[in-house]
Design a protein around this motif. Structure first.
Motif, mmCIF file in Angstrom:
data_model
loop_
_atom_site.group_PDB
_atom_site.id
_atom_site.type_symbol
_atom_site.label_atom_id
_atom_site.label_comp_id
_atom_site.label_asym_id
_atom_site.label_seq_id
_atom_site.Cartn_x
_atom_site.Cartn_y
_atom_site.Cartn_z
ATOM 1 N N GLU A 111 1.299 -38.409 30.152
ATOM 2 C CA GLU A 111 2.672 -38.293 29.662
ATOM 3 C C GLU A 111 3.073 -36.833 29.795
ATOM 4 N N ILE A 112 3.973 -36.584 30.734
ATOM 5 C CA ILE A 112 4.247 -35.194 31.097
ATOM 6 C C ILE A 112 5.651 -34.769 30.678
ATOM 7 N N ASN A 153 -2.629 -32.658 24.866
ATOM 8 C CA ASN A 153 -2.696 -33.340 23.560
ATOM 9 C C ASN A 153 -2.548 -32.335 22.415
ATOM 10 N N GLY A 154 -1.625 -31.402 22.594
ATOM 11 C CA GLY A 154 -1.299 -30.469 21.529
ATOM 12 C C GLY A 154 -2.175 -29.241 21.423
ATOM 13 N N THR A 155 -3.196 -29.147 22.273
ATOM 14 C CA THR A 155 -4.100 -28.003 22.225
ATOM 15 C C THR A 155 -3.916 -27.149 23.476
ATOM 16 N N PRO A 156 -3.794 -25.823 23.307
ATOM 17 C CA PRO A 156 -3.661 -24.993 24.510
ATOM 18 C C PRO A 156 -4.977 -24.931 25.281
ATOM 19 N N ARG A 157 -4.926 -25.375 26.543
ATOM 20 C CA ARG A 157 -6.149 -25.372 27.362
ATOM 21 C C ARG A 157 -5.801 -25.063 28.803
ATOM 22 N N LEU A 158 -6.797 -24.612 29.569
ATOM 23 C CA LEU A 158 -6.623 -24.526 31.012
ATOM 24 C C LEU A 158 -6.728 -25.948 31.540
ATOM 25 N N PRO A 204 -10.137 -43.770 27.367
ATOM 26 C CA PRO A 204 -9.023 -44.441 28.061
ATOM 27 C C PRO A 204 -7.657 -44.135 27.451
ATOM 28 N N ASN A 205 -7.589 -43.206 26.512
ATOM 29 C CA ASN A 205 -6.297 -42.911 25.881
ATOM 30 C C ASN A 205 -5.417 -42.089 26.820
ATOM 31 N N PRO A 206 -4.103 -42.184 26.642
ATOM 32 C CA PRO A 206 -3.208 -41.386 27.467
ATOM 33 C C PRO A 206 -3.333 -39.902 27.119
ATOM 34 N N VAL A 207 -2.972 -39.058 28.074
ATOM 35 C CA VAL A 207 -3.041 -37.614 27.873
ATOM 36 C C VAL A 207 -1.626 -37.059 27.899
ATOM 37 N N ARG A 208 -1.277 -36.318 26.851
ATOM 38 C CA ARG A 208 0.068 -35.743 26.777
ATOM 39 C C ARG A 208 0.008 -34.285 27.238
ATOM 40 N N VAL A 209 0.824 -33.956 28.230
ATOM 41 C CA VAL A 209 0.785 -32.606 28.809
ATOM 42 C C VAL A 209 2.143 -31.923 28.599
ATOM 43 N N GLU A 210 2.107 -30.755 27.951
ATOM 44 C CA GLU A 210 3.340 -30.011 27.673
ATOM 45 C C GLU A 210 3.176 -28.554 28.106
ATOM 46 N N PRO A 211 4.300 -27.858 28.275
ATOM 47 C CA PRO A 211 4.191 -26.423 28.577
ATOM 48 C C PRO A 211 3.612 -25.683 27.373
ATOM 49 N N LEU A 212 3.044 -24.501 27.601
ATOM 50 C CA LEU A 212 2.448 -23.721 26.525
ATOM 51 C C LEU A 212 3.435 -23.518 25.387
ATOM 52 N N ALA A 213 2.961 -23.744 24.175
ATOM 53 C CA ALA A 213 3.823 -23.608 22.996
ATOM 54 C C ALA A 213 4.248 -22.154 22.800
ATOM 55 N N HIS A 214 5.352 -21.958 22.094
ATOM 56 C CA HIS A 214 5.874 -20.645 21.687
ATOM 57 C C HIS A 214 6.535 -19.867 22.815
ATOM 58 N N PHE A 215 6.576 -20.412 24.030
ATOM 59 C CA PHE A 215 7.263 -19.730 25.130
ATOM 60 C C PHE A 215 8.493 -20.543 25.537
ATOM 61 N N PRO A 216 9.552 -19.870 26.017
ATOM 62 C CA PRO A 216 10.677 -20.618 26.569
ATOM 63 C C PRO A 216 10.232 -21.361 27.833
#
Lengths: 248, 115
Positions: free
Chosen positions: A9-10, A70-75, A86-98
């Motif tokens: 989920e991107i 999944n809410g954790t900052p990672r490479l 088998p769970n879905p993976v949620r991918v978001e841009p790094l938090a706290h940045f525009p």
């Protein structure tokens, strides 16, 4: 038997299309040896070429592919799909940045702060080349080596709740890099860097949450570096107050 | 060239943390638990305790035990309030938090001197 799949989920955001940010779900083949970045590359190549993200080395060296997974900052090159399957993976841009676009963040603030701490060797007087190189003992190298491992991936900024609340905070990586030079026996620039470090928005905004150190993929321990900087600044202060005539 | 008065507060905070983590539990175990449950027989009779705290070193110990953790909690409470959103009133928050610690310290000093 059908090949196993996993859902990513991107976070999607294309400001030129005037759309509000949204999540799009992509079903991709699940491979045990794939990292999240492999999955994103698969989407880019096979499903949706409009997806924007940063990456380069695929091996935890370049520091480009940091994302919230999944809410954790990672490479994303170091986060295996098998950790989530088998769970879905949620991918978001790094938090706290525009966000610039999709998973691409605006890193101007970090680049500016990096320059502010003068992360280079400062010498009062350069010795002439003929006198040879500046020599260091292994112990002198050990003093700062850990802090020199930073790959500028900004995961620590995404992890730091203080930076999230106070964007003026100098932040973990910049302070750790300042310490990398402060603790280098060849450097003479500590006084100059203190102008930036020993301020409310510098080291004193840090409340030692420690999430930066948890998030750091190369074990720099920014939280520890900030604590050391606090001790040094405090010793300076007491020397100033108790020994005002003393020449440092 | 100093930009910040933080070092004084932070050093009190750090020292208070050490006292609160290492000394306070021992004190609580002795007077709060052992004495209260009567495990110490007559070690903590009023006369004995009064004789003990009459000594200047005991008073100094009690002063440190009371004062430094006050500054520790003041510092923590100050940053908790800022994190909770009281950024605009930073100055006032600092005055109230450290002011309370200073008041507690003065009070402790007065009580200990009069013992």
């Amino acid at each position: 038997m059908a090949e196993p799949t996993i859902a990513l989920e991107i976070f999607r955001y294309h400001p030129e299309q005037g759309e509000a940010p949204s999540f799009r779900r992509y079903e991709i083949p699940y491979r045990e040896d794939w990292v999240v970045l492999d999955g994103i590359n698969y989407i880019k190549d096979q499903i949706d070429g409009t997806l924007a993200y940063r990456w380069s080395c695929r091996m935890g060296v370049c520091g480009s592919c940091g994302m919230m997974i999944n809410g954790t900052p990672r490479l994303s090159c170091a986060a295996f799909l098998r950790e989530y399957f088998p769970n879905p993976v949620r991918v978001e841009p790094l938090a706290h940045f525009p966000v610039e676009r999709d998973l691409v963040i605006v890193m101007d603030d970090f680049m500016h702060k990096l320059r502010e701490v003068k992360p280079w060797l400062i010498r009062g007087q350069e010795t002439p080349l003929s006198e040879g190189e500046y020599r260091q003992t292994p112990a002198e190298v050990d003093e700062y080596k850990q802090y020199s491992m930073c790959i500028n991936c900004m995961l620590c900024y995404a992890a730091c709740p203080v930076y999230g609340l106070e964007p003026r905070f100098l932040g973990p990586a910049a302070i750790a890099l300042a310490q990398r030079y402060n603790l280098d026996s060849r450097d003479e620039g500590r006084r100059e860097r203190q102008e930036v470090l020993n301020t409310e928005e510098g080291i004193w905004d840090c409340t030692l949450v420690g999430e930066c150190t948890t998030a750091c993929p190369v074990h720099v321990d920014p939280a520890g570096s900030i604590q050391r900087a606090k001790v040094t600044a405090t010793v300076d202060w007491y020397k100033d107050v108790l020994l005002p005539w003393g020449k440092r | 060239m100093r930009h910040s008065s933080e070092p004084i507060w932070w050093s009190l905070f750090a020292a208070g943390g050490v006292v609160a983590a290492l000394v306070a539990p021992v004190q609580i175990a002795l007077t709060g638990i052992a004495a209260a449950l009567g495990w110490a027989d007559d070690a903590f009779t009023h006369a004995r305790v009064l004789a003990l705290v009459s000594h200047p070193i005991s008073r100094l110990y009690l002063f440190v035990l009371i004062s430094l953790p006050l500054f520790h909690s003041a510092h923590r409470f100050r940053f908790t309030l800022i994190d909770l959103g009281l950024k605009q009133g930073r100055g006032l928050v600092a005055v109230l938090c450290y002011g309370a610690a200073v008041a507690g310290t003065i009070l402790a000093a007065l009580v200990l001197i009069r013992l």
